[in-house]
Design a protein around this motif. Structure first.
Motif, PDB file in Angstrom:
ATOM      1  N   ILE A  47       0.824  -1.213   0.000  1.00 58.23           N
ATOM      2  CA  ILE A  47       0.000   0.000   0.000  1.00 58.23           C
ATOM      3  C   ILE A  47       0.855   1.259   0.000  1.00 58.23           C
ATOM      4  CG2 ILE A  47      -0.457   0.380   2.476  1.00 58.23           C
ATOM      5  CD1 ILE A  47      -3.524   0.613   1.310  1.00 58.23           C
ATOM      6  N   LYS A  48       2.010   1.224   0.654  1.00 59.43           N
ATOM      7  CA  LYS A  48       2.904   2.389   0.606  1.00 59.43           C
ATOM      8  C   LYS A  48       3.360   2.645  -0.831  1.00 59.43           C
ATOM      9  CE  LYS A  48       4.759   2.110   5.298  1.00 59.43           C
ATOM     10  NZ  LYS A  48       5.961   1.784   6.096  1.00 59.43           N
ATOM     11  N   ALA A  49       3.661   1.585  -1.564  1.00 63.38           N
ATOM     12  CA  ALA A  49       4.063   1.731  -2.964  1.00 63.38           C
ATOM     13  C   ALA A  49       2.896   2.243  -3.810  1.00 63.38           C
ATOM     14  CB  ALA A  49       4.601   0.413  -3.506  1.00 63.38           C
ATOM     15  N   VAL A  50       1.694   1.760  -3.531  1.00 67.14           N
ATOM     16  CA  VAL A  50       0.515   2.224  -4.269  1.00 67.14           C
ATOM     17  C   VAL A  50       0.281   3.704  -3.988  1.00 67.14           C
ATOM     18  CG1 VAL A  50      -2.002   1.993  -4.503  1.00 67.14           C
ATOM     19  CG2 VAL A  50      -0.565  -0.054  -4.412  1.00 67.14           C
ATOM     20  N   TRP A  51       0.369   4.120  -2.727  1.00 68.45           N
ATOM     21  CA  TRP A  51       0.167   5.541  -2.392  1.00 68.45           C
ATOM     22  C   TRP A  51       1.137   6.431  -3.158  1.00 68.45           C
ATOM     23  CZ3 TRP A  51       0.024   4.185   3.475  1.00 68.45           C
ATOM     24  CH2 TRP A  51      -1.290   3.890   3.865  1.00 68.45           C
ATOM     25  N   GLU A  52       2.345   5.958  -3.395  1.00 64.77           N
ATOM     26  CA  GLU A  52       3.348   6.748  -4.119  1.00 64.77           C
ATOM     27  C   GLU A  52       3.057   6.845  -5.606  1.00 64.77           C
ATOM     28  OE1 GLU A  52       7.154   4.946  -3.458  1.00 64.77           O
ATOM     29  OE2 GLU A  52       7.140   5.395  -1.313  1.00 64.77           O
ATOM     30  N   ARG A  53       2.367   5.855  -6.180  1.00 70.04           N
ATOM     31  CA  ARG A  53       2.254   5.769  -7.639  1.00 70.04           C
ATOM     32  C   ARG A  53       0.841   5.661  -8.186  1.00 70.04           C
ATOM     33  NH1 ARG A  53       7.078   2.948 -10.332  1.00 70.04           N
ATOM     34  NH2 ARG A  53       8.750   3.678  -9.022  1.00 70.04           N
ATOM     35  N   GLU A  54      -0.173   5.770  -7.358  1.00 69.59           N
ATOM     36  CA  GLU A  54      -1.516   5.488  -7.868  1.00 69.59           C
ATOM     37  C   GLU A  54      -1.988   6.518  -8.885  1.00 69.59           C
ATOM     38  OE1 GLU A  54      -4.563   5.388  -4.778  1.00 69.59           O
ATOM     39  OE2 GLU A  54      -3.280   6.624  -3.536  1.00 69.59           O
ATOM     40  N   PRO A  55      -2.778   6.086  -9.862  1.00 67.60           N
ATOM     41  CA  PRO A  55      -3.123   4.693 -10.151  1.00 67.60           C
ATOM     42  C   PRO A  55      -1.899   3.948 -10.694  1.00 67.60           C
ATOM     43  CG  PRO A  55      -3.933   6.082 -11.907  1.00 67.60           C
ATOM     44  CD  PRO A  55      -3.325   6.999 -10.872  1.00 67.60           C
ATOM     45  N   CYS A  56      -1.868   2.660 -10.431  1.00 69.18           N
ATOM     46  CA  CYS A  56      -0.717   1.865 -10.844  1.00 69.18           C
ATOM     47  C   CYS A  56      -1.163   0.458 -11.196  1.00 69.18           C
ATOM     48  CB  CYS A  56       0.323   1.821  -9.716  1.00 69.18           C
ATOM     49  SG  CYS A  56      -0.364   1.206  -8.178  1.00 69.18           S
TER      50      CYS A  56
ATOM     51  N   PRO B 213       2.483  -4.833 -12.351  1.00 71.76           N
ATOM     52  CA  PRO B 213       3.871  -4.809 -12.827  1.00 71.76           C
ATOM     53  C   PRO B 213       4.638  -3.567 -12.340  1.00 71.76           C
ATOM     54  CG  PRO B 213       2.424  -5.461 -14.611  1.00 71.76           C
ATOM     55  CD  PRO B 213       1.547  -5.033 -13.467  1.00 71.76           C
ATOM     56  N   ASP B 214       3.966  -2.408 -12.257  1.00 69.29           N
ATOM     57  CA  ASP B 214       4.605  -1.195 -11.720  1.00 69.29           C
ATOM     58  C   ASP B 214       5.088  -1.439 -10.291  1.00 69.29           C
ATOM     59  OD1 ASP B 214       3.888   0.265 -14.018  1.00 69.29           O
ATOM     60  OD2 ASP B 214       2.096   1.127 -13.076  1.00 69.29           O
ATOM     61  N   ILE B 215       4.211  -2.002  -9.488  1.00 72.37           N
ATOM     62  CA  ILE B 215       4.518  -2.219  -8.070  1.00 72.37           C
ATOM     63  C   ILE B 215       5.586  -3.294  -7.916  1.00 72.37           C
ATOM     64  CG2 ILE B 215       3.554  -2.938  -5.836  1.00 72.37           C
ATOM     65  CD1 ILE B 215       2.754  -0.073  -6.816  1.00 72.37           C
ATOM     66  N   GLN B 216       5.491  -4.350  -8.695  1.00 80.17           N
ATOM     67  CA  GLN B 216       6.486  -5.420  -8.616  1.00 80.17           C
ATOM     68  C   GLN B 216       7.871  -4.882  -8.963  1.00 80.17           C
ATOM     69  OE1 GLN B 216       8.231  -7.250 -11.320  1.00 80.17           O
ATOM     70  NE2 GLN B 216       9.202  -8.579  -9.809  1.00 80.17           N
ATOM     71  N   GLU B 217       7.950  -4.075 -10.000  1.00 79.97           N
ATOM     72  CA  GLU B 217       9.228  -3.483 -10.408  1.00 79.97           C
ATOM     73  C   GLU B 217       9.772  -2.566  -9.309  1.00 79.97           C
ATOM     74  OE1 GLU B 217      10.545  -0.174 -13.638  1.00 79.97           O
ATOM     75  OE2 GLU B 217       9.363  -1.844 -14.420  1.00 79.97           O
ATOM     76  N   ARG B 218       8.896  -1.790  -8.717  1.00 75.72           N
ATOM     77  CA  ARG B 218       9.294  -0.851  -7.651  1.00 75.72           C
ATOM     78  C   ARG B 218       9.804  -1.594  -6.421  1.00 75.72           C
ATOM     79  NH1 ARG B 218      10.471   1.826  -3.832  1.00 75.72           N
ATOM     80  NH2 ARG B 218       9.461   3.618  -2.892  1.00 75.72           N
ATOM     81  N   LEU B 219       9.149  -2.706  -6.069  1.00 77.01           N
ATOM     82  CA  LEU B 219       9.475  -3.417  -4.830  1.00 77.01           C
ATOM     83  C   LEU B 219      10.527  -4.509  -4.979  1.00 77.01           C
ATOM     84  CD1 LEU B 219       5.906  -3.806  -3.283  1.00 77.01           C
ATOM     85  CD2 LEU B 219       7.642  -2.086  -2.737  1.00 77.01           C
TER      86      LEU B 219
ATOM     87  N   HIS C 100      -5.756  -1.589 -13.167  1.00 76.98           N
ATOM     88  CA  HIS C 100      -5.197  -0.421 -12.493  1.00 76.98           C
ATOM     89  C   HIS C 100      -5.719  -0.398 -11.058  1.00 76.98           C
ATOM     90  CE1 HIS C 100      -3.446   1.661 -16.027  1.00 76.98           C
ATOM     91  NE2 HIS C 100      -4.255   0.814 -16.648  1.00 76.98           N
ATOM     92  N   TYR C 101      -4.805  -0.159 -10.134  1.00 70.76           N
ATOM     93  CA  TYR C 101      -5.138  -0.187  -8.710  1.00 70.76           C
ATOM     94  C   TYR C 101      -5.021   1.205  -8.103  1.00 70.76           C
ATOM     95  CZ  TYR C 101      -4.524  -5.236  -9.090  1.00 70.76           C
ATOM     96  OH  TYR C 101      -4.635  -6.556  -9.453  1.00 70.76           O
ATOM     97  N   ARG C 102      -5.892   1.463  -7.136  1.00 73.11           N
ATOM     98  CA  ARG C 102      -5.869   2.680  -6.320  1.00 73.11           C
ATOM     99  C   ARG C 102      -6.102   2.250  -4.875  1.00 73.11           C
ATOM    100  NH1 ARG C 102      -6.424   7.510  -8.815  1.00 73.11           N
ATOM    101  NH2 ARG C 102      -7.167   7.543 -10.943  1.00 73.11           N
ATOM    102  N   SER C 103      -5.633   3.070  -3.960  1.00 74.18           N
ATOM    103  CA  SER C 103      -5.884   2.764  -2.556  1.00 74.18           C
ATOM    104  C   SER C 103      -7.358   3.009  -2.240  1.00 74.18           C
ATOM    105  CB  SER C 103      -4.990   3.613  -1.656  1.00 74.18           C
ATOM    106  OG  SER C 103      -5.254   4.979  -1.860  1.00 74.18           O
ATOM    107  N   ALA C 104      -7.884   2.196  -1.367  1.00 77.03           N
ATOM    108  CA  ALA C 104      -9.259   2.369  -0.892  1.00 77.03           C
ATOM    109  C   ALA C 104      -9.257   2.871   0.545  1.00 77.03           C
ATOM    110  CB  ALA C 104     -10.026   1.051  -0.993  1.00 77.03           C
TER     111      ALA C 104
END
Length: 129
Positions: free
Chosen positions: A16-25, A28-34, A68-72
């Protein structure tokens, strides 16, 4: 109806920290980041994110062939849930010992102490109304 407290696992906090930084994401975006820090594969990240959608922590929207994911949940909601979990489980709901442990655990700067005192003054003023 009040929302149940937010409780995240360590892996969910990472996502969720990665999503907050990049949303919408996308996953694959999150996997690459983490990946450098976690070595998680795409399937691990996608599974975690899909489970988080099921738990109401993320929202998903399918656009063409990508999800595409966003924080809820907000950062504040997640932090509040974490604090309430600690307050309930580690301190049996007793706030003063929790605050005491927090203050004793780290050296606070004069500015941090001033901010805490200002928060307490404000809270005391509202409580007297």
């Amino acid at each position: 109806m009040a929302r149940a407290p937010i409780e995240l696992t360590e892996a969910e906090w990472t996502i969720i920290k990665a999503v907050w930084e990049r949303e919408p994401c996308t996953a694959p975006d999150i996997q690459e980041r983490l990946h450098p820090a976690t070595a998680w594969t795409y399937s691990t990240v996608r599974t975690l994110m899909d489970r988080m959608v099921g738990k109401g922590l993320l929202q998903a929207e399918k656009l063409r062939n990508l999800t595409h994911y966003r924080s809820a949940v907000t950062r504040t909601e997640a932090q509040r849930g974490e604090l309430m979990y600690a307050l309930t489980h580690a301190f049996d709901g007793a706030l003063s010992p929790m605050v005491q442990r927090l203050i004793e655990t780290r050296d606070l700067s004069a500015q941090e102490l001033d901010e805490i005192e200002a928060l307490l003054r404000s809270k005391r003023k509202r409580a007297r109304r």
